[in-house]
Design a protein around this motif. Structure first.
Motif, mmCIF file in Angstrom:
data_model
loop_
_atom_site.group_PDB
_atom_site.id
_atom_site.type_symbol
_atom_site.label_atom_id
_atom_site.label_comp_id
_atom_site.label_asym_id
_atom_site.label_seq_id
_atom_site.Cartn_x
_atom_site.Cartn_y
_atom_site.Cartn_z
ATOM 1 N N MET A 203 0.843 -1.343 -0.053
ATOM 2 C CA MET A 203 -0.150 -0.128 0.118
ATOM 3 C C MET A 203 0.857 1.250 -0.043
ATOM 4 S SD MET A 203 -3.158 1.347 -0.240
ATOM 5 C CE MET A 203 -4.213 0.006 0.464
ATOM 6 N N ALA A 204 1.771 1.411 0.706
ATOM 7 C CA ALA A 204 2.770 2.448 0.931
ATOM 8 C C ALA A 204 3.586 2.903 -0.650
ATOM 9 C CB ALA A 204 3.920 2.092 1.787
ATOM 10 N N ASP A 205 3.850 1.555 -1.206
ATOM 11 C CA ASP A 205 4.461 1.591 -2.689
ATOM 12 C C ASP A 205 3.702 2.330 -3.254
ATOM 13 O OD1 ASP A 205 6.862 0.860 -1.712
ATOM 14 O OD2 ASP A 205 6.165 -1.322 -2.285
ATOM 15 N N TYR A 206 2.207 1.819 -3.333
ATOM 16 C CA TYR A 206 1.330 2.540 -4.333
ATOM 17 C C TYR A 206 1.033 3.861 -3.949
ATOM 18 C CZ TYR A 206 -3.374 3.356 -6.268
ATOM 19 O OH TYR A 206 -4.445 4.025 -6.723
ATOM 20 N N SER A 207 0.946 4.148 -2.676
ATOM 21 C CA SER A 207 0.786 5.749 -2.326
ATOM 22 C C SER A 207 2.043 6.543 -2.875
ATOM 23 C CB SER A 207 0.777 5.803 -0.858
ATOM 24 O OG SER A 207 0.502 7.200 -0.419
ATOM 25 N N ARG A 208 3.360 6.145 -2.602
ATOM 26 C CA ARG A 208 4.475 6.642 -3.268
ATOM 27 C C ARG A 208 4.488 7.031 -4.865
ATOM 28 N NH1 ARG A 208 7.779 3.469 -1.828
ATOM 29 N NH2 ARG A 208 7.966 3.967 0.308
ATOM 30 N N GLU A 209 3.979 6.015 -5.517
ATOM 31 C CA GLU A 209 3.665 5.781 -6.976
ATOM 32 C C GLU A 209 2.800 7.016 -7.380
ATOM 33 O OE1 GLU A 209 3.205 2.076 -8.361
ATOM 34 O OE2 GLU A 209 5.094 1.359 -7.966
ATOM 35 N N ASN A 210 1.700 7.084 -6.501
ATOM 36 C CA ASN A 210 0.590 7.920 -6.913
ATOM 37 C C ASN A 210 1.077 9.525 -6.668
ATOM 38 O OD1 ASN A 210 -2.057 8.754 -7.596
ATOM 39 N ND2 ASN A 210 -2.782 8.510 -5.647
ATOM 40 N N ILE A 211 1.749 9.690 -5.463
ATOM 41 C CA ILE A 211 2.455 10.801 -5.220
ATOM 42 C C ILE A 211 3.250 11.446 -6.330
ATOM 43 C CG2 ILE A 211 3.842 12.497 -3.824
ATOM 44 C CD1 ILE A 211 2.678 10.538 -1.417
ATOM 45 N N VAL A 212 4.101 10.599 -6.835
ATOM 46 C CA VAL A 212 5.076 10.975 -7.946
ATOM 47 C C VAL A 212 4.336 11.265 -9.238
ATOM 48 C CG1 VAL A 212 7.033 10.105 -9.495
ATOM 49 C CG2 VAL A 212 7.054 9.491 -6.928
ATOM 50 N N LEU A 213 3.281 10.508 -9.455
ATOM 51 C CA LEU A 213 2.497 10.593 -10.519
ATOM 52 C C LEU A 213 1.883 11.971 -10.839
ATOM 53 C CD1 LEU A 213 1.221 9.501 -13.430
ATOM 54 C CD2 LEU A 213 -0.621 8.536 -11.970
ATOM 55 N N GLN A 214 1.063 12.373 -9.403
ATOM 56 C CA GLN A 214 0.699 13.692 -9.444
ATOM 57 C C GLN A 214 1.586 14.779 -9.703
ATOM 58 O OE1 GLN A 214 -2.496 14.102 -8.944
ATOM 59 N NE2 GLN A 214 -3.421 12.152 -8.502
ATOM 60 N N ILE A 215 2.802 14.518 -8.989
ATOM 61 C CA ILE A 215 3.997 15.777 -9.351
ATOM 62 C C ILE A 215 4.157 15.778 -10.728
ATOM 63 C CG2 ILE A 215 6.251 16.297 -8.693
ATOM 64 C CD1 ILE A 215 5.808 15.145 -5.943
ATOM 65 N N ARG A 216 4.273 14.688 -11.588
ATOM 66 C CA ARG A 216 4.728 14.505 -12.952
ATOM 67 C C ARG A 216 3.651 15.227 -13.788
ATOM 68 N NH1 ARG A 216 6.936 8.478 -13.863
ATOM 69 N NH2 ARG A 216 9.259 9.026 -12.886
ATOM 70 N N ARG A 217 2.341 14.928 -13.159
ATOM 71 C CA ARG A 217 1.096 15.465 -14.118
ATOM 72 C C ARG A 217 1.163 16.924 -13.929
ATOM 73 N NH1 ARG A 217 -3.809 11.488 -12.439
ATOM 74 N NH2 ARG A 217 -3.114 9.763 -14.131
#
Length: 267
Positions: free
Chosen positions: A1-15
């Protein structure tokens, strides 16, 4: 779950970075992609640093007395929910986009920026007079009068700020030459711009104008004669063909426009 959250944060920043890059590209079309990307990256870093620094710090309070954990409770507090962290970052990104929308309103580039961008930073330009700078379109008309287009003056003067500009034309007699020079002088081209009379060239044939261009080796040549445009296409890097109708078979180094001022978006 933590890895998924981290990936989602990075994705939001990239967007958000991509969103900001598109905004900057629309606002500053004269900048290349590297410059826009660098500015966008810096803006993202500054924005998130600012959001981090402005977050309220937790006031220090006296620690309460330790209480015995309730039965069935290990006494270890549960870590923050990763989904809540990701949701918070998503909310921050959305707020940041709203700030960007308000801050970066569309800005129209200056005429000077448009000139430099459209001429691809060319440093030397040759241009015929008839049909481009002058209202008249034939050498016979110049025997009677010469009239500078008022709509082209602003563009012409901007070109002289960044380029070495030479004007040229075919005339039938010395009187026509005097009329042209007089019209250019009355329009303020010799006083307000970077043109001197020695850079206004006259010849008696169309072949002579072609020879002028070949000798000067400009980055750009502007003309209304399709034959001259075609002859010079092998030798001149860029050409602008001034004509009401686009050529049927344009080549890669030849652009067309109904007028010089329309080419730079002044009409």
């Amino acid at each position: 779950m933590a890895d998924y959250s981290r990936e989602n944060i990075v994705l939001q920043i990239r967007r958000f970075g991509d969103y900001l890059t598109r905004k900057l590209s629309n606002l500053f079309p004269v900048l290349d992609s590297r410059s826009v990307g660098a500015i966008a990256g810096l803006a993202v870093a500054i924005l998130f640093t600012w959001r981090l620094l402005r977050s309220p710090s937790v006031p220090q309070t006296r620690q309460p007395k330790r209480q015995n954990p309730a039965p069935g409770n290990s006494g270890i507090s549960n870590p923050a929910n990763p989904n809540q962290i990701s949701s918070g970052v998503s909310s921050e990104v959305s707020s940041a986009q709203n700030v960007i929308d308000e801050l970066f309103q569309p800005v129209k580039p200056t005429l000077g920026q448009i000139v430099r961008h459209r001429l691809s930073e060319g440093r030397k330009v040759t241009c015929r007079l008839l049909g481009v700078i002058l209202e008249e379109s034939t050498p016979e008309e110049l025997q009677k009068q010469a009239t500078v287009k008022s709509s082209v003056l602003e563009v012409l003067l901007e070109i002289t700020k960044y380029c070495d500009l030479y004007l040229m034309e075919r005339v039938l007699d010395d009187e026509s030459e005097k009329k042209v020079l007089g019209a250019l002088e009355d329009a303020g081209i010799f006083t307000s711009g970077g043109i001197i009379k020695d850079k206004v060239l006259f010849c008696s044939t169309e072949t002579g104008r072609t020879s002028f261009v070949r000798q000067l080796e400009p980055d750009w040549h502007i003309d209304t004669n399709p034959e001259i445009i075609s002859q010079l296409s092998r030798f001149i890097r860029h050409q602008l063909y001034i004509a009401s109708v686009k050529p049927e078979r344009p080549t890669g180094n030849i652009l067309s426009s109904p007028s010089l001022e329309e080419f730079f978006g002044c009409v």
